[in-house]
Design a protein around this motif. Structure first.
Motif, mmCIF file in Angstrom:
data_model
loop_
_atom_site.group_PDB
_atom_site.id
_atom_site.type_symbol
_atom_site.label_atom_id
_atom_site.label_comp_id
_atom_site.label_asym_id
_atom_site.label_seq_id
_atom_site.Cartn_x
_atom_site.Cartn_y
_atom_site.Cartn_z
ATOM 1 N N ILE A 203 0.838 -1.200 0.000
ATOM 2 C CA ILE A 203 0.000 0.000 0.000
ATOM 3 C C ILE A 203 0.873 1.250 0.000
ATOM 4 N N THR A 204 1.981 1.207 0.733
ATOM 5 C CA THR A 204 2.905 2.343 0.736
ATOM 6 C C THR A 204 3.413 2.632 -0.669
ATOM 7 N N LEU A 205 3.768 1.579 -1.400
ATOM 8 C CA LEU A 205 4.239 1.754 -2.774
ATOM 9 C C LEU A 205 3.143 2.341 -3.655
ATOM 10 N N PHE A 206 1.917 1.841 -3.523
ATOM 11 C CA PHE A 206 0.801 2.387 -4.294
ATOM 12 C C PHE A 206 0.612 3.879 -4.011
ATOM 13 N N CYS A 207 0.648 4.253 -2.735
ATOM 14 C CA CYS A 207 0.415 5.647 -2.344
ATOM 15 C C CYS A 207 1.535 6.553 -2.853
ATOM 16 N N ILE A 208 2.780 6.084 -2.744
ATOM 17 C CA ILE A 208 3.908 6.884 -3.219
ATOM 18 C C ILE A 208 3.790 7.138 -4.721
ATOM 19 N N VAL A 209 3.492 6.093 -5.476
ATOM 20 C CA VAL A 209 3.365 6.234 -6.931
ATOM 21 C C VAL A 209 2.217 7.175 -7.285
ATOM 22 N N THR A 210 1.088 7.038 -6.582
ATOM 23 C CA THR A 210 -0.069 7.891 -6.870
ATOM 24 C C THR A 210 0.246 9.357 -6.630
ATOM 25 N N HIS A 211 0.819 9.676 -5.482
ATOM 26 C CA HIS A 211 1.117 11.070 -5.161
ATOM 27 C C HIS A 211 2.235 11.624 -6.049
ATOM 28 N N TRP A 212 3.222 10.817 -6.350
ATOM 29 C CA TRP A 212 4.353 11.310 -7.126
ATOM 30 C C TRP A 212 3.986 11.557 -8.582
ATOM 31 N N ASN A 213 3.184 10.684 -9.170
ATOM 32 C CA ASN A 213 2.878 10.774 -10.599
ATOM 33 C C ASN A 213 1.723 11.709 -10.925
ATOM 34 N N ASP A 214 0.951 12.111 -9.941
ATOM 35 C CA ASP A 214 -0.232 12.929 -10.206
ATOM 36 C C ASP A 214 0.171 14.356 -10.592
ATOM 37 N N TYR A 215 -0.223 14.775 -11.765
ATOM 38 C CA TYR A 215 0.025 16.152 -12.201
ATOM 39 C C TYR A 215 -1.272 16.947 -12.353
ATOM 40 N N PHE A 216 -2.403 16.227 -12.554
ATOM 41 C CA PHE A 216 -3.663 16.903 -12.850
ATOM 42 C C PHE A 216 -4.161 17.715 -11.657
ATOM 43 N N SER A 217 -3.951 17.201 -10.443
ATOM 44 C CA SER A 217 -4.391 17.940 -9.251
ATOM 45 C C SER A 217 -3.704 19.292 -9.165
ATOM 46 N N GLY A 218 -2.414 19.326 -9.515
ATOM 47 C CA GLY A 218 -1.703 20.601 -9.500
ATOM 48 C C GLY A 218 -2.253 21.589 -10.507
ATOM 49 N N LEU A 219 -2.724 21.085 -11.647
ATOM 50 C CA LEU A 219 -3.266 21.971 -12.680
ATOM 51 C C LEU A 219 -4.567 22.629 -12.249
ATOM 52 N N ILE A 220 -5.426 21.895 -11.528
ATOM 53 C CA ILE A 220 -6.750 22.436 -11.221
ATOM 54 C C ILE A 220 -6.838 23.078 -9.834
ATOM 55 N N TYR A 221 -5.958 22.690 -8.915
ATOM 56 C CA TYR A 221 -6.052 23.222 -7.552
ATOM 57 C C TYR A 221 -5.000 24.265 -7.221
ATOM 58 N N ILE A 222 -3.898 24.308 -7.976
ATOM 59 C CA ILE A 222 -2.811 25.236 -7.677
ATOM 60 C C ILE A 222 -2.819 26.364 -8.705
#
Length: 297
Positions: A203-222
């Motif tokens: 689960i730690t690996l899944f969470c790290i990959v999800t947070h690290w690879n996500d770029y779309f959240s930065g586009l719409i929230y930042i």
């Protein structure tokens, strides 16, 4: 009779075909990565002309220099690291606290099925981007790191994975600890968590990959570029040749070495390296965590 039977010609042929298929699939996954690395180290003419295969043509580090010399790159890098640390810690905390009661029998937790139904609905159906954006805005989280973390706070798939792993823990351990006077928290912290390290690592690996690879959240929230996470930053980064135009021979030489294709390849390589460094430490738990957490009693 010999302990090992000799394989028939058909069996040997079947093994050969299986190995050929596996090798072809492995090459199909590996060769595009090798090509991406080669392009990132190639000069503008070779990268633009699409003549690079699996080895750099006109080797140069201009693309990496362009990325790494920018202060915003390092600022975004540390924002992503902070997001991974805070987001993974929050994910693990909520996943464990939710999965533990859901792993209990129905006579121990009467409302379990109702909560499971809510989780399944949340996993299968989404309110959409606009309602989520409005929610984040109304909570005054826009342009903050928490806007990148809280919308992903409870990964439902990970909850189910951890719940099934907890179910596989022998009931006798729980009962023996309870008879000895252990509290619910002590049972969770001293019995369930130590034996669930494979699932936690997965689960730690899944969470790290999800947070690290996500770029779309930065586009719409930042809204401020200086607060972009790394993936959003490199997704927005392009080679601006108009800004580089100059009569300075050094600037013209640098412009001749850069291309958008080489830059994009360098972005992929740079953003992938941290995950490649982390994965070997968690890989030995990965298969066990997936298999045990996916089996439902």
């Amino acid at each position: 009779m010999s302990k090992y039977r000799k394989k028939s010609i058909g069996g040997i042929l079947a093994d050969f075909i299986i190995w050929i298929v596996i090798i072809l699939f492995a090459l199909a996954c590996l060769l595009p990565l090798v090509n991406t690395v080669a392009v990132s180290f190639s000069n503008q003419a070779a990268a633009t002309g699409n003549i690079v295969w699996f080895w750099p043509v006109g080797f140069n580090l201009a693309s990496y220099s362009k990325i790494l010399e920018d202060a915003q790159f390092w600022r975004s890098f540390f924002i992503s690291v902070l997001r991974v640390v805070l987001g993974t810690a929050l994910n693990l905390t909520l996943v464990i606290l939710m999965a533990y009661p859901l792993s209990k029998a129905k006579n121990e937790f009467r409302q379990r099925d109702k909560y499971m139904m809510l989780l399944m609905i949340a996993m299968l159906f989404s309110g959409g981007t606009i309602p989520l954006y409005i929610t984040v805005k109304n909570l005054h989280l826009l342009n903050s790191i928490w806007a990148l973390i809280l919308p992903h706070a409870v990964p439902v798939f990970d909850v189910i994975l951890m719940m099934n792993f907890f179910k596989a823990v022998p009931k006798s351990l729980d009962e023996a600890a309870t008879v000895d006077g252990a509290t619910v928290w002590q049972v969770l912290l001293k019995i369930y968590l130590p034996v669930s390290l494979p699932a936690i690592a997965t689960i730690t690996l899944f969470c790290i990959v999800t947070h690290w690879n996500d770029y779309f959240s930065g586009l719409i929230y930042i809204n401020t570029a200086t607060k972009y996470p790394l993936q959003t930053y490199i997704q927005q980064l392009t080679v601006n040749f108009s800004e580089m135009y100059s009569t300075n021979p050094e600037m013209l030489e640098e412009m001749a070495k850069l291309s958008n294709r080489a830059m994009n390849s360098a972005k992929i390589v740079v953003s992938t390296v941290p995950l490649l460094l982390i994965y070997p430490f968690l890989q030995r738990y990965f298969v066990t965590g997936i298999v045990m957490g996916s089996v439902k009693e």
